[in-house]
Design an enzyme around this catalytic site. Structure first.
Site, mmCIF file in Angstrom:
data_model
loop_
_atom_site.group_PDB
_atom_site.id
_atom_site.type_symbol
_atom_site.label_atom_id
_atom_site.label_comp_id
_atom_site.label_asym_id
_atom_site.label_seq_id
_atom_site.Cartn_x
_atom_site.Cartn_y
_atom_site.Cartn_z
ATOM 1 N N ARG A 234 -49.537 32.789 58.869
ATOM 2 C CA ARG A 234 -48.421 33.602 59.322
ATOM 3 C C ARG A 234 -48.999 34.700 60.214
ATOM 4 N NH1 ARG A 234 -45.633 30.055 58.118
ATOM 5 N NH2 ARG A 234 -43.813 29.995 56.751
ATOM 6 N N GLU A 263 -42.449 36.642 65.734
ATOM 7 C CA GLU A 263 -41.964 35.439 66.417
ATOM 8 C C GLU A 263 -40.481 35.578 66.754
ATOM 9 O OE1 GLU A 263 -43.024 31.947 64.148
ATOM 10 O OE2 GLU A 263 -45.102 32.602 63.988
ATOM 11 N N HIS A 281 -45.628 27.771 66.990
ATOM 12 C CA HIS A 281 -45.379 27.448 65.572
ATOM 13 C C HIS A 281 -45.037 25.958 65.380
ATOM 14 C CE1 HIS A 281 -44.275 29.508 61.554
ATOM 15 N NE2 HIS A 281 -44.636 28.252 61.337
HETATM 16 N N1 LIG Z 1 -48.079 26.950 61.146
HETATM 17 C C1 LIG Z 1 -47.202 26.259 60.432
HETATM 18 O O1 LIG Z 1 -46.302 25.617 60.959
HETATM 19 C C2 LIG Z 1 -47.330 26.221 58.953
HETATM 20 C C3 LIG Z 1 -47.831 27.301 58.268
HETATM 21 N N2 LIG Z 1 -47.951 27.248 56.911
HETATM 22 C C4 LIG Z 1 -48.503 28.414 56.206
HETATM 23 O O2 LIG Z 1 -49.623 27.986 55.440
HETATM 24 C C5 LIG Z 1 -49.547 28.599 54.179
HETATM 25 C C6 LIG Z 1 -50.387 27.852 53.179
HETATM 26 O O3 LIG Z 1 -49.760 26.661 52.761
HETATM 27 P P1 LIG Z 1 -50.396 25.785 51.570
HETATM 28 O O4 LIG Z 1 -51.812 25.472 51.864
HETATM 29 O O5 LIG Z 1 -49.456 24.687 51.287
HETATM 30 O O6 LIG Z 1 -50.353 26.860 50.389
HETATM 31 P P2 LIG Z 1 -51.286 26.957 49.117
HETATM 32 O O7 LIG Z 1 -50.578 27.878 48.189
HETATM 33 O O8 LIG Z 1 -51.655 25.600 48.640
HETATM 34 O O9 LIG Z 1 -52.614 27.647 49.679
HETATM 35 C C7 LIG Z 1 -52.762 29.000 49.930
HETATM 36 C C8 LIG Z 1 -54.156 29.409 49.490
HETATM 37 O O10 LIG Z 1 -54.397 30.750 49.919
HETATM 38 C C9 LIG Z 1 -55.024 31.440 48.855
HETATM 39 N N3 LIG Z 1 -54.767 32.867 48.997
HETATM 40 C C10 LIG Z 1 -53.630 33.547 48.757
HETATM 41 N N4 LIG Z 1 -53.796 34.855 49.014
HETATM 42 C C11 LIG Z 1 -55.064 34.993 49.433
HETATM 43 C C12 LIG Z 1 -55.829 36.098 49.857
HETATM 44 N N5 LIG Z 1 -55.319 37.340 49.869
HETATM 45 N N6 LIG Z 1 -57.107 35.890 50.211
HETATM 46 C C13 LIG Z 1 -57.635 34.657 50.170
HETATM 47 N N7 LIG Z 1 -56.963 33.557 49.782
HETATM 48 C C14 LIG Z 1 -55.689 33.727 49.424
HETATM 49 C C15 LIG Z 1 -54.414 30.845 47.597
HETATM 50 O O11 LIG Z 1 -55.233 31.088 46.460
HETATM 51 C C16 LIG Z 1 -54.340 29.378 47.974
HETATM 52 O O12 LIG Z 1 -55.534 28.691 47.643
HETATM 53 C C17 LIG Z 1 -48.061 28.668 53.894
HETATM 54 O O13 LIG Z 1 -47.741 29.652 52.911
HETATM 55 C C18 LIG Z 1 -47.484 29.003 55.239
HETATM 56 O O14 LIG Z 1 -47.417 30.408 55.418
HETATM 57 C C19 LIG Z 1 -47.585 26.146 56.205
HETATM 58 C C20 LIG Z 1 -47.072 25.051 56.847
HETATM 59 C C21 LIG Z 1 -46.861 25.006 58.269
HETATM 60 O O1 LIG Z 2 -43.447 25.444 56.202
HETATM 61 C C1 LIG Z 2 -43.883 26.471 56.722
HETATM 62 O O2 LIG Z 2 -44.309 27.415 56.056
HETATM 63 C C2 LIG Z 2 -43.918 26.586 58.176
HETATM 64 O O3 LIG Z 2 -44.484 27.496 58.714
HETATM 65 C C3 LIG Z 2 -43.242 25.589 59.023
HETATM 66 O O4 LIG Z 2 -43.343 24.340 58.561
#
Ligand SMILES: NC(=O)C1=CN([C@@H]2O[C@H](COP(=O)(O)OP(=O)(O)OC[C@H]3O[C@@H](n4cnc5c(N)ncnc54)[C@H](O)[C@@H]3O)[C@@H](O)[C@H]2O)C=CC1
Ligand SMILES: O=C(O)C(=O)CO
Length: 315
Positions: A234, A263, A281
């Site tokens: 993000r 954004e 994004h």
């Molecule tokens: N660019 C895009 O279109 C997308 C962006 N995302 C972003 O990616 C993020 C992660 O998704 P997932 O991997 O499925 O989530 P997840 O919950 O599996 O992984 C997040 C990881 O970050 C770690 N974490 C949390 N706070 C932290 C901190 N302060 N310092 C270090 N590590 C920390 C957690 O322990 C966890 O291992 C989503 O929350 C979303 O914001 C997700 C999908 C698409």
């Molecule tokens: O799922 C999310 O968190 C995204 O950023 C878009 O898929």
């Protein structure tokens, strides 16, 4: 029939299925403001929202009819889940189905930034390309280098697998809690240790108050001058001004970004930089993934409507 508001035009088969089970209203006009969200919470039984819809504490402060928000997206930093819980509103998200697509975009950014693909593409399109140039647009070699992943969750680990198995990279990482990974990878002691060790830093944490400006000027200063910074998490996780300054002064070599602090606003100073590779994004933007996300969001709402606990409940 329960009244369901869907805040964006999701894939037709999912929308059609929703219409067989709910009295569906499709919101028009894009991202919903706080007052749109407050009105929606007072009007509908359940909502299928997404990124940009501002379900802040203020939105939950008035009359609430809704009991369920089935978010389209794994990240839900646009929803105040505590305020939702206090108002008795369940929130769910869409993990896993977008992990591969998002890891692929991280690799697109990593390779595109390392190999200066944006600059090259602009050169071809503008007619400025003068032919094969043995010294032109020389980038950074990727194979065998070290990638540092910040946030080794589902997406972080999928990126690690691509880097390790696909590009023979050494993987180091920083995570909030200790993590054992299937991919060979070393958890280093602290964020700055990873920033300093990596040739490529990839941020894959969630957004929200705990990670706001986690990557600040000091963290960027820990990077190698040859380092390349990638963010698919993000925009708020990075101090955007500090990043722009690091790029403007060649304190680091480049940045590949899929997400931005405000954004769709992308600062002019960032757009002016040739060493920034910028995507709008696109992490989960494949037709298959977006349909799967819609289906998962709807399945959670259906589970709630049938009296069950939504499987991807987050609050
Ligand atoms: N660019 C895009 O279109 C997308 C962006 N995302 C972003 O990616 C993020 C992660 O998704 P997932 O991997 O499925 O989530 P997840 O919950 O599996 O992984 C997040 C990881 O970050 C770690 N974490 C949390 N706070 C932290 C901190 N302060 N310092 C270090 N590590 C920390 C957690 O322990 C966890 O291992 C989503 O929350 C979303 O914001 C997700 C999908 C698409
Ligand atoms: O799922 C999310 O968190 C995204 O950023 C878009 O898929």
């Amino acid at each position: 029939m329960l009244k369901l508001l869907i805040t964006r035009p999701i894939a037709a088969p999912v929308l059609d299925q929703a219409r067989t089970k709910f009295d569906v209203t499709l919101h028009e006009g894009g991202a919903m403001s706080v007052s749109d969200c407050a009105t929606a919470l007072a009007t509908y039984d359940c909502i299928l929202p997404t990124l940009g819809d501002q379900f802040t504490a203020e939105a939950f402060a008035g009359d609430i009819r809704a009991k369920m928000l089935g978010n389209f997206g794994v990240g839900y930093n646009h929803i105040d889940t505590q305020a939702a819980a206090a108002a008795d509103v369940i929130v769910s998200n869409t993990p896993d189905v977008l992990t591969d697509a998002t890891a692929d975009i991280a690799m697109t950014l990593l390779l595109g930034t390392a190999r200066r693909a944006g600059e090259g593409e602009r050169m071809v399109r503008s007619g400025a390309w003068g032919g094969f140039d043995v010294k032109g647009l020389l980038g950074t070699h990727v194979t065998g280098k070290t990638v540092g992943i910040i946030g080794m969750g589902r997406i972080g680990q999928a990126i690690a697998a691509r880097c390790h198995y696909g590009f023979g990279m050494n993987v180091v990482f920083h995570n909030r809690s200790p993590k054992v990974t299937a991919v060979p990878a070393q958890q280093l002691d602290g964020l700055h240790a990873v920033m300093a060790a990596a040739d490529f830093v990839v941020v894959a944490t969630p957004g929200g108050s705990e990670t706001t400006k986690l990557i600040d000027a000091a963290a960027l200063a820990a990077m190698k001058p040859s380092g390349i910074f990638i963010n698919i998490s993000r925009g708020e996780v990075v101090d955007e001004i500090a990043l722009i300054e690091a790029l403007e002064t060649d304190q680091i070599t480049g940045a590949g970004l899929d997400v931005y602090e405000n954004e769709p606003h992308v600062p002019d100073r960032l757009r002016a930089l040739d060493n920034a590779f910028l995507l709008p994004h696109l992490g989960s933007a494949t037709a298959e993934t977006r349909q799967a996300m819609g289906q998962m969001a709807l399945d959670n709402i259906i589970a709630w409507a049938e009296g069950g606990d939504p499987p991807q409940r987050v609050n």
